[in-house]
Design a protein around this motif. Sequence first.
Motif, PDB file in Angstrom:
ATOM      1  N   ALA A 230       4.507   7.221  10.194  1.00 60.82           N
ATOM      2  CA  ALA A 230       3.610   6.066  10.127  1.00 60.82           C
ATOM      3  C   ALA A 230       2.723   6.014  11.358  1.00 60.82           C
ATOM      4  CB  ALA A 230       4.422   4.776  10.020  1.00 60.82           C
TER       5      ALA A 230
ATOM      6  N   PHE B 234       0.805  -3.110   6.717  1.00 59.90           N
ATOM      7  CA  PHE B 234       2.151  -2.964   7.294  1.00 59.90           C
ATOM      8  C   PHE B 234       2.488  -4.164   8.169  1.00 59.90           C
ATOM      9  CE2 PHE B 234       1.918   2.004   7.335  1.00 59.90           C
ATOM     10  CZ  PHE B 234       1.945   1.992   5.947  1.00 59.90           C
TER      11      PHE B 234
ATOM     12  N   VAL C 161       5.857   6.286   3.904  1.00 57.20           N
ATOM     13  CA  VAL C 161       5.867   4.971   4.549  1.00 57.20           C
ATOM     14  C   VAL C 161       5.192   3.937   3.655  1.00 57.20           C
ATOM     15  CG1 VAL C 161       5.274   3.707   6.636  1.00 57.20           C
ATOM     16  CG2 VAL C 161       5.773   6.138   6.778  1.00 57.20           C
ATOM     17  N   VAL C 162       4.086   4.371   3.029  1.00 58.78           N
ATOM     18  CA  VAL C 162       3.399   3.465   2.108  1.00 58.78           C
ATOM     19  C   VAL C 162       4.333   3.095   0.957  1.00 58.78           C
ATOM     20  CG1 VAL C 162       1.485   3.276   0.472  1.00 58.78           C
ATOM     21  CG2 VAL C 162       1.108   4.295   2.722  1.00 58.78           C
TER      22      VAL C 162
ATOM     23  N   TYR D 159       6.973   0.578   2.159  1.00 61.15           N
ATOM     24  CA  TYR D 159       6.511  -0.809   2.248  1.00 61.15           C
ATOM     25  C   TYR D 159       6.231  -1.395   0.870  1.00 61.15           C
ATOM     26  CZ  TYR D 159       6.555  -1.131   7.262  1.00 61.15           C
ATOM     27  OH  TYR D 159       6.985  -1.213   8.549  1.00 61.15           O
TER      28      TYR D 159
ATOM     29  N   LEU E 204      -4.206   0.163   6.303  1.00 63.79           N
ATOM     30  CA  LEU E 204      -2.762   0.364   6.243  1.00 63.79           C
ATOM     31  C   LEU E 204      -2.059  -0.400   7.360  1.00 63.79           C
ATOM     32  CD1 LEU E 204      -2.482   4.143   5.291  1.00 63.79           C
ATOM     33  CD2 LEU E 204      -2.062   2.141   3.859  1.00 63.79           C
TER      34      LEU E 204
ATOM     35  N   THR F 245       3.660  -7.576   6.782  1.00 60.66           N
ATOM     36  CA  THR F 245       5.055  -7.750   6.374  1.00 60.66           C
ATOM     37  C   THR F 245       5.910  -8.410   7.456  1.00 60.66           C
ATOM     38  OG1 THR F 245       5.716  -5.579   7.176  1.00 60.66           O
ATOM     39  CG2 THR F 245       4.951  -5.700   4.918  1.00 60.66           C
TER      40      THR F 245
ATOM     41  N   ILE G 145       8.444  -2.255  11.721  1.00 61.39           N
ATOM     42  CA  ILE G 145       7.031  -2.288  12.093  1.00 61.39           C
ATOM     43  C   ILE G 145       6.856  -2.410  13.606  1.00 61.39           C
ATOM     44  CG2 ILE G 145       6.829  -4.769  11.641  1.00 61.39           C
ATOM     45  CD1 ILE G 145       4.074  -2.148  11.155  1.00 61.39           C
TER      46      ILE G 145
END
Lengths: 306, 302
Positions: free
Chosen positions: B101, B120, A26-27, A30, B116, B123, B157
């Motif tokens: 995630a 996230f 996931v990191v 992104y 994190l 964004t 997200i």
Amino acid sequence: MGESFRLRLKRDIRKNWILYVMILPVVIYYAVFAYAPLYGIQLAFKNYRIRDGIWGSPWIGFEHFVRFFKSYNFGLLMRNTIGISLYSLLAGFPIPIVFALMLNYVRNRFLKKSVQMVSYAPYFISTVVMCGMIVIFLHPDTGILNTLRGFFGLEALDFLSRPEWFKSIYVWTGVWQGMGFSSIIYIAALSGVDHQLHEAAIVDGASKLQRIFHIDLPSIRPTILMLLILQMGSIMSVGFEKVFLLQNTLNVQAASVISTYVYQVGLINNDYGYSTAIGLFNSVINMLLLVAANQICKRLTQESLF
Amino acid sequence: MKKNGMPVKILHSDRVFDAVNVLVMCVLLLIFVWPLWFVLIASFSAPSQVWLGNVVLLPKEFTTAAYEAVLDYGAIWVGYRNTIFYTAAGTVLNLVMTICAAYPLSRRDFMPRNVLMFLFMLTMYFSGGLIPTYLVVGKLHLLNTPWAMMIPGAVSIYNVIITRTYFVNNIPQSMHEAAKLDGANSFQFLLRVVLPLSKPVLAVIGLYYAVGHWNDFFSALIYINDKNLMPLQSFLRDLLMTNKMSLSNMQGLDAAASEAKLQLAQTLKYSAIIVSTVPVLCIYPFIQKYFVKGVMIGAVKE
């Protein structure tokens, strides 16, 4: 401090290594698809040449922006984009609230459930199908709207080829498609309103309208404000797909907005730098609007998003 | 409202309100249902009847000609095949990534959790824009491959936030501690405890992702050139938004035949809409009950 932080991190990685492995993709996602494109934003200030790549292309300062502001399209695009957005906001924002308030007072459970269920359905129709249906229903010969006009003795109109109709078509079909789904959040908020307030009001002889204005609306005000702030932040962005699909040579005057222009310039004309500059201009304005709306709201009501 | 035994006078204005309310709801019901119903009955009616505007409440001169025409229209099946693949594979990827995630971010003992989450969530408020993103996808050699339809949108997200909030609120920290004492590691705990307890939220976000893939038109427009990789929506666009189909193969036909052909091309639109939208509308009633819940979890302010 630094040492102990590193030690703590090391210990955490050893203890929770599974979590670190899990979140790694996931990191990376992104980093690659959200943060790496930021590097490309420099194109807005560069004269992009494929041969030289993003880094090697020469800087040209604000030339693209100046070109955009001076272009004949600038006024038109801004007018269309803001016009469509404001119209959408004025129609599309209050209607789901009114709908939720009214639905809340429907006593027949079957009617309530049915309306609720069918009102969500259009949300799941794709934009392409939605636009196809718009074409079908507005067809000058066979569309229902023109059949109705004929019934009242009015002449048929080819709505989609007339620029003056574009905004209304865009906005009202949007209301049809989105109002049910947008109302869910208000329905949820209304279900949390304290029943005792209503009972007390009934005993005091308050009418339903009075209860709506004095109990329901104040109770869901935070939800309304939060969504309003979010909407303000996207006033300068009109969704690409629907405008693009409904665009034709006859209505293009009204049916060009910033997002379709960014696509047109960037991927059809391959003018990467110019397209990036317009996109950047758009995001910056959006960001400013969001922050401004949030500040104003904070000032006025002590409610805010961030 | 519950009756509390006290006789409460029913106000005249409330009667008016109720009557208007029911009326409005019935009109809305009609407005929501009729356009969809019309497409359905038109697809089963004789093209000439639809053309004349005689189809209003029920199919006229029932026929399946429009569906036979769709069956013959090969391109739509290429699109169908591709879209089924993109939807299935894409949704699996989305769910895996979202869980990957959301789960660590829901664990209070995960050290980089706040950093994190912040990175996230940031964004949501900016993006590189069309061209910079396009260039990244190009650099990765994803252009004109099926991956371009799935990877650039692998995580949303909003769905991560919904899922994480659900985990935080529904999986007590003590359960994790108990599992740890029993010798289960985080991954086993996730698979055996967390996920089975999270079916409602997984159903909701799974549906959101799946519908997103099914309806996706933009990704193909930007990233795909190859006709063989185009999804259903791209073919639908050709069929619904242009009149290419109706004007082709018309040479050498007399007036009546070409008129019939034109009309069939029009009804082909109805059957194509039905064929492409039915899968979504079919699963929708089953998952509908989770919507309110999904939206409510999502609305919880961070």
